[in-house]
Design a protein around this motif. Structure first.
Motif, PDB file in Angstrom:
ATOM      1  N   GLU A 257      27.469  41.957  73.626  1.00 18.57           N
ATOM      2  CA  GLU A 257      27.825  40.841  73.440  1.00 18.57           C
ATOM      3  C   GLU A 257      27.303  40.570  72.034  1.00 18.57           C
ATOM      4  O   GLU A 257      27.864  39.801  71.106  1.00 18.57           O
ATOM      5  CB  GLU A 257      26.718  39.546  74.462  1.00 18.57           C
TER       6      GLU A 257
ATOM      7  N   THR B   9      23.547  26.613  67.981  1.00 24.88           N
ATOM      8  CA  THR B   9      24.006  27.474  69.121  1.00 24.88           C
ATOM      9  C   THR B   9      24.599  26.990  69.433  1.00 24.88           C
ATOM     10  O   THR B   9      24.612  26.404  70.449  1.00 24.88           O
ATOM     11  CB  THR B   9      22.826  27.409  70.293  1.00 24.88           C
TER      12      THR B   9
ATOM     13  N   GLY C 293      24.295  30.376  78.201  1.00 26.60           N
ATOM     14  CA  GLY C 293      24.868  31.185  78.979  1.00 26.60           C
ATOM     15  C   GLY C 293      25.060  31.319  80.045  1.00 26.60           C
ATOM     16  O   GLY C 293      26.286  31.879  80.498  1.00 26.60           O
TER      17      GLY C 293
ATOM     18  N   SER D 281      19.287  32.670  79.679  1.00 33.96           N
ATOM     19  CA  SER D 281      19.708  31.684  78.479  1.00 33.96           C
ATOM     20  C   SER D 281      20.851  30.727  79.394  1.00 33.96           C
ATOM     21  O   SER D 281      21.442  30.686  80.212  1.00 33.96           O
ATOM     22  CB  SER D 281      20.838  32.281  77.553  1.00 33.96           C
TER      23      SER D 281
ATOM     24  N   GLY E   9      24.436  32.362  69.631  1.00 29.37           N
ATOM     25  CA  GLY E   9      23.711  32.123  70.327  1.00 29.37           C
ATOM     26  C   GLY E   9      24.213  33.302  71.704  1.00 29.37           C
ATOM     27  O   GLY E   9      24.895  34.188  71.774  1.00 29.37           O
ATOM     28  N   ASP E  10      22.377  34.521  71.622  1.00 27.31           N
ATOM     29  CA  ASP E  10      22.919  35.757  73.331  1.00 27.31           C
ATOM     30  C   ASP E  10      22.796  34.998  74.686  1.00 27.31           C
ATOM     31  O   ASP E  10      21.649  34.870  74.756  1.00 27.31           O
ATOM     32  CB  ASP E  10      21.337  36.484  72.349  1.00 27.31           C
ATOM     33  N   GLY E  11      23.679  34.332  75.124  1.00 25.40           N
ATOM     34  CA  GLY E  11      23.815  34.694  76.417  1.00 25.40           C
ATOM     35  C   GLY E  11      23.335  35.233  77.178  1.00 25.40           C
ATOM     36  O   GLY E  11      22.905  35.032  78.605  1.00 25.40           O
TER      37      GLY E  11
ATOM     38  N   HIS F 177      27.117  29.690  72.095  1.00 20.98           N
ATOM     39  CA  HIS F 177      26.878  30.626  72.907  1.00 20.98           C
ATOM     40  C   HIS F 177      28.692  31.259  73.338  1.00 20.98           C
ATOM     41  O   HIS F 177      29.196  31.107  74.115  1.00 20.98           O
ATOM     42  CB  HIS F 177      26.925  30.211  74.302  1.00 20.98           C
TER      43      HIS F 177
END
Lengths: 424, 424
Positions: A244, A161, A188, A185, A225-227, A163
């Protein structure tokens, strides 16, 4: 892509053949998906994975289990027990998210023992290393970050993952826009802290080519990754989240151009009526790269039961096209999960993935249901229970109360509709 | 409708006022729904219900818990304990489905103690009475059936499941069409057996006006049972199911014309992709009468976890317009539920109903999520846990492992994203 090139050269043909067989599709189908970027096979070229898996369009929905230590709990032996549970209850992949001081030993042991692909968030290693030096993540250098990525690649990690989407622009939007739950996250939040402290752009974003080089070298699949995923249904599908996602879409394109396998991570907490939109948006913005979702949880109000709040969202997400579901356990938002929590999370997610597969028409998905239902209808308890998802639990419940004859259960007794209607 | 007429005459104005207040809508809205047949208030005129509820369009999705003895387990004291759990975990209604010899004492005690509406399936009493006489349900007379209905009406039951849709035509279709799981409804199976044995049409169908008279007299809401609901996802939305639904639609119209409150029962086992269609069809065929669904279970393969397989379906059904969700416990298909199973089923269904309410835009539904999320984000554990659906469980999980400071949990420790991002 490297995997394709390898396949062409015959090196990875075996891996593709195996995943194709597991899915009941042709190798050609897998190769086409790899080419288009709609399928990934997380498999570090240093590892020999016993049960590999392909993730993506047209394939069974896969599930990942997060295991690993926290600063307060867990060790090598405990995490290997969690891994055993992941094997027993059929996780497709595991992620080791360890943040204890013995994180290196844990990761090494998990990679050694795991029959399935192993993922990590390399930033956690960076944070723990900084702590070991009585420093903090915000004070680490870009090289410190890449040291951990390189080290874990050499260790054999199959997917990372990364970010890279938490950029200065996106954080500006977050500040402007406001939110109930801020950043939920870990990666994140760490990255945002680093950027604020150093007054610099996200180093994974700025040095994305360096990430790509390592990933390509080891054939590691990237999971962007979706921070800024929403941490409350009140924040779902807001501007920072979508901003994002757009960046992740652009990075995914760059990964694909470089021949690196890539998937996209997604929310999080999303009301039922916004799930379809979230999936369609990801597919559109990310050129149909596989979508790896955490739940989503369809309500925030039930800590202790977030395996259920999120399995509801995950089954819907899977139906609408999510390819890979990251489980959530009953301990979410409250504690590090125990062995029992890992099991509960996995069962909830197998239900979510299987029900999604039935609904999206994955070949033969309903066959299992047919088998169970035939045994159930004939009250063949032994086979009914044996064919079910968790025979041990089903048997324990069934045996709680005795009945006069063995062809009924303690619920309906002689008023068993199946028995009555059989005679009609 | 009687309830409307009463309201006009001021007799039931108080009840309508109370449910309107509970829902945050006007009395006018409730009265309009009662008139149109899109809302019911199950409330026998002999009872004084402490927490009444209205079920239907524009209102919070309601949940029912089935309790009651089986021939093998349960008694008055045990069932009252289950009722306590139903109160504690906020069921909106309970159904007493007792089939033990002391069924009369159980029903009387439940009605006496229940603060919420109580429903039954009167056919079960007919079956147990037949057994007491060493006879069988198939040998009972039409008067035996109406004796039980009348007796339970006088006892104060608020809503009846009436299996009037299992007609000779529909059973003919079932025979012709075939199915994996046959008849899975107890009431449906008993009725089919009676019809075959007596070579006669369904007596509840033939004497539906007699049912209506009793219901009208006591202002009992009728819940038209789906005796041929699918018991496997392989059987979902098949011809016999739809044929019965059409009959229920016609009977609902007759009930409405007579001023009797009516809702429709629905499946059962339905794949995710067929749920919307099932709800839309019911609404269309039954003139928007409230829809009371059992789950639906979205897969057959997980006995022991059918509170989850069905909560997935129930939340989707609620979102698409189902008004009333009948819970399913982990014991489904295996055993009579224990106290713990009742609790697990209820929690899963509160999650389903609440997530459906968020998604269908029920006023203020998201407010609870906002509250929980605000406390969570500020790591105000005490309030976070207190505001959650099951504070006892959340607290037990949170307290399992100690942390150095109180503003983090044992999952992330000092890497808590909420704490990190708070400082940004």
């Amino acid at each position: 892509m490297r995997q394709i090139n390898d396949a062409r050269r015959g090196h990875k043909a075996e891996l593709i053949k195996r995943v194709a067989k597991l899915e009941g599709v042709s190798s050609r189908f897998i190769i086409d998906g790899l080419k288009k970027g709609t399928i990934v096979i997380p498999a570090n070229r240093l590892r020999n994975i016993k049960t590999p898996c392909a993730i993506g369009k047209g394939l069974r929905t896969k599930i990942n289990a997060n295991i690993g230590t926290s600063p307060y709990y867990g060790n090598v032996s405990e995490e290997l027990k969690k891994l055993d549970i992941c094997v027993k209850y059929h996780a497709d992949t595991v992620m080791d998210l360890s943040t204890s001081n013995d994180f290196k030993a844990v990761l090494k042991s998990i990679i050694k023992k795991s029959p399935m692909p192993v993922g990590t968030v390399p930033l956690y290693e960076v944070a723990v290393r900084a702590k070991e030096k009585n420093s903090s993540f915000a004070k680490t250098s870009v090289d410190d970050i890449f040291f951990a990525i390189q080290r874990q690649a050499e260790e054999g990690v199959d997917f990372f993952t990364i970010h890279a989407g938490v950029t200065e622009d996106v954080l500006g939007l977050l500040k402007k826009h406001g939110r109930i739950a801020g950043i939920v996250s870990r990666g994140g939040a760490l990255m945002a802290k680093w950027m604020k402290k150093n007054k610099r752009e996200n180093p994974l974003y700025e040095n994305f080519d360096r990430v790509l080089s390592i990933a390509k070298e080891y054939d590691i699949a990237l999971s962007l990754g979706d921070g800024l995923r929403p941490g409350s249904v009140c924040d779902a599908t807001d501007k920072p989240q979508i901003a994002e996602l757009k960046i992740l879409g652009k990075l995914a394109r760059r990964a694909k151009e470089k021949g690196v396998q890539v998937m996209i991570e997604g929310p999080g907490h999303v009301p039922i009526n916004q799930i379809e939109k979230n999936i369609k948006l990801q597919k559109k913005l990310c050129n149909n790269a596989p979508f790896y979702v955490l739940g989503p949880l369809v309500t925030d109000v039930a800590p202790g039961y977030d395996h259920i709040t999120s399995a509801i969202g995950a089954s819907l997400a899977g139906y609408y096209g999510a390819d890979f579901l990251c489980y959530v356990t009953p301990a979410e938002h409250l504690s590090i999960p125990t062995l029992e929590d890992v099991k509960e999370g996995l069962i909830a997610y197998r239900i979510a993935a299987h029900s999604a597969d039935i609904a999206k028409g994955i070949k033969d998905a309903k066959g299992w249901d047919k088998t169970v239902s035939i045994f159930r209808t004939s009250r063949d308890w032994k086979r009914h229970i044996k064919a079910s998802m968790d025979p041990e639990k089903a048997e324990a419940i069934h045996k709680r109360f005795k009945t006069e004859t063995k062809d009924i259960c303690s619920m309906c007794g002689e008023y068993c509709p199946l028995k009555i209607s059989e005679k009609i």
